[in-house]
Design a protein around this motif. Structure first.
Motif, short mmCIF file in Angstrom:
data_model
loop_
_atom_site.label_atom_id
_atom_site.label_comp_id
_atom_site.label_asym_id
_atom_site.label_seq_id
_atom_site.Cartn_x
_atom_site.Cartn_y
_atom_site.Cartn_z
N SER A 140 6.75 -39.90 -13.48
CA SER A 140 5.61 -39.30 -13.42
C SER A 140 4.43 -39.99 -13.78
O SER A 140 4.75 -40.61 -14.99
CB SER A 140 5.76 -37.98 -14.08
OG SER A 140 4.14 -37.18 -14.09
N GLU B 170 7.33 -45.05 -8.06
CA GLU B 170 8.93 -45.14 -7.65
C GLU B 170 9.32 -46.51 -7.64
O GLU B 170 8.48 -47.57 -7.13
CB GLU B 170 8.86 -44.59 -6.33
CG GLU B 170 10.41 -44.65 -5.73
CD GLU B 170 10.33 -44.17 -4.28
OE1 GLU B 170 10.99 -44.82 -3.44
OE2 GLU B 170 9.79 -43.34 -3.77
N LYS C 156 16.83 -45.47 -6.82
CA LYS C 156 15.30 -45.43 -6.98
C LYS C 156 15.10 -44.63 -8.39
O LYS C 156 15.79 -43.70 -8.51
CB LYS C 156 14.42 -44.89 -5.92
CG LYS C 156 14.61 -43.57 -5.45
CD LYS C 156 13.95 -43.20 -4.32
CE LYS C 156 14.12 -41.60 -4.00
NZ LYS C 156 13.18 -41.19 -2.97
N SER D 81 15.72 -39.83 -11.50
CA SER D 81 14.49 -39.31 -12.15
C SER D 81 14.36 -39.77 -13.63
O SER D 81 15.19 -40.49 -14.19
CB SER D 81 14.46 -37.88 -11.94
OG SER D 81 15.08 -37.39 -12.99
N GLN E 186 1.97 -41.17 -9.84
CA GLN E 186 3.54 -41.24 -9.85
C GLN E 186 3.74 -42.86 -9.23
O GLN E 186 3.28 -43.28 -8.76
CB GLN E 186 4.01 -40.27 -9.09
CG GLN E 186 5.59 -39.97 -8.69
CD GLN E 186 5.85 -38.92 -7.74
OE1 GLN E 186 5.91 -39.31 -6.48
NE2 GLN E 186 6.44 -37.98 -8.28
N LEU F 43 6.92 -40.89 -1.42
CA LEU F 43 7.60 -40.61 -2.47
C LEU F 43 8.15 -39.24 -2.46
O LEU F 43 7.40 -38.36 -2.55
CB LEU F 43 6.62 -40.84 -3.82
CG LEU F 43 5.89 -41.96 -4.12
CD1 LEU F 43 5.07 -42.16 -5.04
CD2 LEU F 43 7.20 -43.06 -4.82
N ARG G 254 1.83 -43.93 -6.42
CA ARG G 254 0.80 -43.03 -5.66
C ARG G 254 0.03 -42.36 -6.58
O ARG G 254 0.01 -42.21 -7.92
CB ARG G 254 1.95 -41.90 -5.34
CG ARG G 254 1.12 -40.70 -4.62
CD ARG G 254 1.98 -39.55 -4.27
NE ARG G 254 1.61 -38.52 -3.50
CZ ARG G 254 2.13 -37.45 -3.30
NH1 ARG G 254 3.13 -37.09 -4.03
NH2 ARG G 254 1.40 -36.30 -2.98
N VAL H 5 12.05 -42.37 -10.19
CA VAL H 5 10.48 -41.96 -9.91
C VAL H 5 10.14 -41.46 -11.33
O VAL H 5 10.90 -40.82 -12.37
CB VAL H 5 11.15 -40.57 -9.00
CG1 VAL H 5 9.45 -40.23 -8.86
CG2 VAL H 5 11.32 -40.91 -7.70
N SER I 204 18.89 -41.47 -6.14
CA SER I 204 17.70 -41.76 -6.82
C SER I 204 17.86 -41.32 -8.33
O SER I 204 19.13 -40.59 -8.41
CB SER I 204 16.48 -40.75 -6.29
OG SER I 204 16.57 -39.37 -6.58
N THR J 249 -0.89 -44.20 -1.12
CA THR J 249 0.22 -44.88 -1.65
C THR J 249 0.27 -46.40 -1.60
O THR J 249 0.20 -46.84 -0.38
CB THR J 249 1.75 -44.49 -1.13
OG1 THR J 249 1.72 -42.86 -1.45
CG2 THR J 249 2.89 -45.11 -1.53
N PRO K 160 10.62 -36.52 -4.06
CA PRO K 160 11.13 -35.77 -5.49
C PRO K 160 12.47 -36.00 -5.34
O PRO K 160 13.23 -36.03 -4.36
CB PRO K 160 10.71 -34.25 -5.32
CG PRO K 160 10.61 -34.08 -3.80
CD PRO K 160 10.01 -35.35 -3.10
N PRO K 161 13.08 -36.12 -6.47
CA PRO K 161 14.24 -36.63 -6.79
C PRO K 161 15.30 -35.27 -6.14
O PRO K 161 14.72 -33.83 -6.64
CB PRO K 161 14.81 -36.68 -8.24
CG PRO K 161 13.26 -37.19 -8.58
CD PRO K 161 12.19 -36.36 -7.69
#
Length: 533
Positions: free
Chosen positions: A509, A526, A505, A373, A524, A355, A269, A507, A371, A417, A357-358
């Protein structure tokens, strides 16, 4: 005459300039020294001159041992170059096996080591360190920063307590009272924002935070704005090491792990390629991800040695052959953008289309079934008010881009994305695998397996490249990649007890990617995988 050139090459690292020396070197503690590569020939014109290093180490002889982190294909020298007299019979016997007072634990520049190497090298260094209170550990890679810092902090995490800084009288950084104040011993109460009682019983996580800053202030120059261990994946590995030290090892207790995952997608992303990146890509914005891992021979040998040390702590930690005369990575597979794979069956209904957020559960942790992070990355050290930390410089950000806006575009475009799905799988997950599949076989394997099958306990590198497959871009030096990241699936998400269509997953940054280029336009990432039974 050449010292200005050496200072230019050493960059923002501290230099030792006492007693007539000008070396890319620092005393992290009174018994741990970090330095750049001790070179001869042309390289000595811009790196540490080996004869100067030998002269510097002479007062420590025979109580020093060098820990060389350079692969043979990068730099090499005969360990006998550092042989000194006066060693005990036992130490002479050890040095005869080693060839000199040098132990090698090689891994490639700019990357984390195979995880099994961390306990092996930490045990090797700790043996020498604790054998005699006069013994000194001397660590070097090429620049004496990232790999050397990772090694030094791995050792310090395994040792009890917090390390003291060297005596400040005549310290290499202390040129006036202000420098003496800035580079003196850190106050852990201020660094960690904890009262005295809490500092006496620090968690390993807190200790790691303290050590990251301690190393930065000792190894880097006053103008440095990043941690000395600036590569996010190397810091992630230190977080993994903390878990191993706490007895929280998620790997199978066997030479070849049984947990398998299928890498199903990578989503990127951000504003996307622009500027130089788009020009290099021929005007389009296609990107690819190559999946790499350490050679099976290296991973298996180290895992076997790690398990042997767990059974018998007296097991030797060094190898006569590290298989490091050539590239230490192998190309496992490739992911391409979904529109480059046409109607790929891998892009199924369960593949997330954005995407998220966790999600957090009780206590703020991330549900491993949903997920994972970047929780394995050591968090930034708590920054306390200036009045309580006046004796220390400001804390550097945890990564190169941490202090900058999330977007990497000067004139940000709308975020988009890109979904990348597996295109080829050249190698199987088993450590004994040595046969590379043909392009046709690699594509057919992806269709058959539904993705790239991987060992969940093995290190995994994702390299972000320009183009449909990244093959042309991937032939350039690694630092030419758009970004790189490393992780181990089993450390980032808990393997399910029952594996019925269980997905995880990770994620990440953009600021926690290694060497992310400004023109990459990646905010970002994923990574999604499915667990196999």
């Amino acid at each position: 005459m050449l010292d200005p050139v050496r200072r230019l090459v050493s960059g923002r690292k501290a230099r030792y300039t006492e007693d007539g020396f000008d070396l890319d070197l620092c005393r992290l503690t009174d018994r741990i020294i970090i330095m750049g590569y001790p070179a001869t020939g042309t390289a000595s014109l811009y790196r540490n001159k080996r004869s100067d290093v030998i002269r510097f180490l002479q007062p420590y002889a025979p109580r020093y041992r060098i820990f060389n982190l350079c692969p043979l294909y990068e730099n090499s020298y005969e360990a006998s170059a550092f042989v000194t007299g006066g060693a005990s019979n036992e130490e002479e016997a050890e040095e005869k096996v080693l060839g000199g007072p040098v132990e090698r634990y090689p891994w490639p520049d700019h990357h984390p080591p195979p995880l099994s190497m961390v306990p092996v090298m930490a045990i090797g260094a700790r043996r020498w360190y604790e054998k005699d209170e006069r013994n000194v550990v001397v660590i070097h890679c090429k620049a004496g920063k990232g790999r050397s810092g990772t090694f030094a902090l791995s050792l310090l995490l395994a040792l009890p307590g917090l390390p003291p800084a060297p005596a400040l009288t005549g310290d290499e950084k202390a040129k006036d009272a202000n420098d003496m104040k800035a580079y003196g011993p850190l106050d852990p109460h201020a660094v960690l924002a904890k009262p005295g009682a809490d500092v006496q019983d620090l968690s390993l996580e807190d200790k790691l935070e303290y050590l990251l800053r301690f190393h930065t202030l000792r190894r880097m120059s006053p103008a440095a704005k990043r941690y000395g261990v600036s590569i996010a994946s190397q810091r992630r590995w230190l977080g993994y090491w903390v878990r191993l030290l706490k007895g929280e090892d998620p790997r199978d207790d066997a030479l070849y792990g049984k947990k398998r995952v299928v890498l199903e997608y990578v989503k990127v992303r951000g504003p996307g390629l622009h500027g130089v990146g788009k020009v290099v890509a021929g005007g389009n914005e296609r990107i690819a991800v190559q999946v790499l891992r350490y050679k099976d021979s290296i991973a298996a040998s180290l895992r076997e040695r790690e398990l042997a040390l767990a059974r018998d702590p007296t097991t030797p930690t060094t190898f006569s052959d590290w298989d490091d005369r050539s590239e230490m990575f192998v190309h496992v597979g490739t992911l391409s953008q979904a529109n480059d794979t046409q109607s790929s069956p891998l892009l199924h209904a369960s593949t997330p289309t954005h995407l998220d957020p966790p999600a957090a559960v009780d206590g703020g942790s991330t549900p491993p079934s949903a997920s994972a992070s970047t929780g394995s990355l050591p968090s930034a050290v708590v920054k306390t008010p200036a009045s309580s930390i006046a004796d220390s410089p400001d804390l550097p950000p945890p990564s190169q881009t941490a202090a900058t806006p999330t977007s990497t575009c000067a004139n940000p475009r709308p975020s988009q994305t890109h979904v990348l799905v597996p295109r080829t799988s050249f190698m199987g997950p088993d450590s004994t695998s040595s046969t590379r599949r043909t392009e046709k076989e690699a594509k057919a394997t992806v269709e058959q397996d539904g993705g790239i099958v991987l060992d969940a306990d093995r290190e995994l590198q994702l390299k972000f490249l320009v183009g449909k497959t990244g093959d042309r871009h991937g032939k350039l030096p690694e630092m030419a990649a758009l970004a790189i990241t490393w992780f181990i699936p089993s450390f980032e998400a808990t393997a399910p007890m029952v594996s019925a269509d269980h997905h995880s997953k990770l994620v990440i940054s953009g600021k926690d990617l290694d060497f992310r280029k400004p023109f990459a336009g990646i905010d970002q990432v994923e990574v999604g995988w499915r667990w196999l039974s």
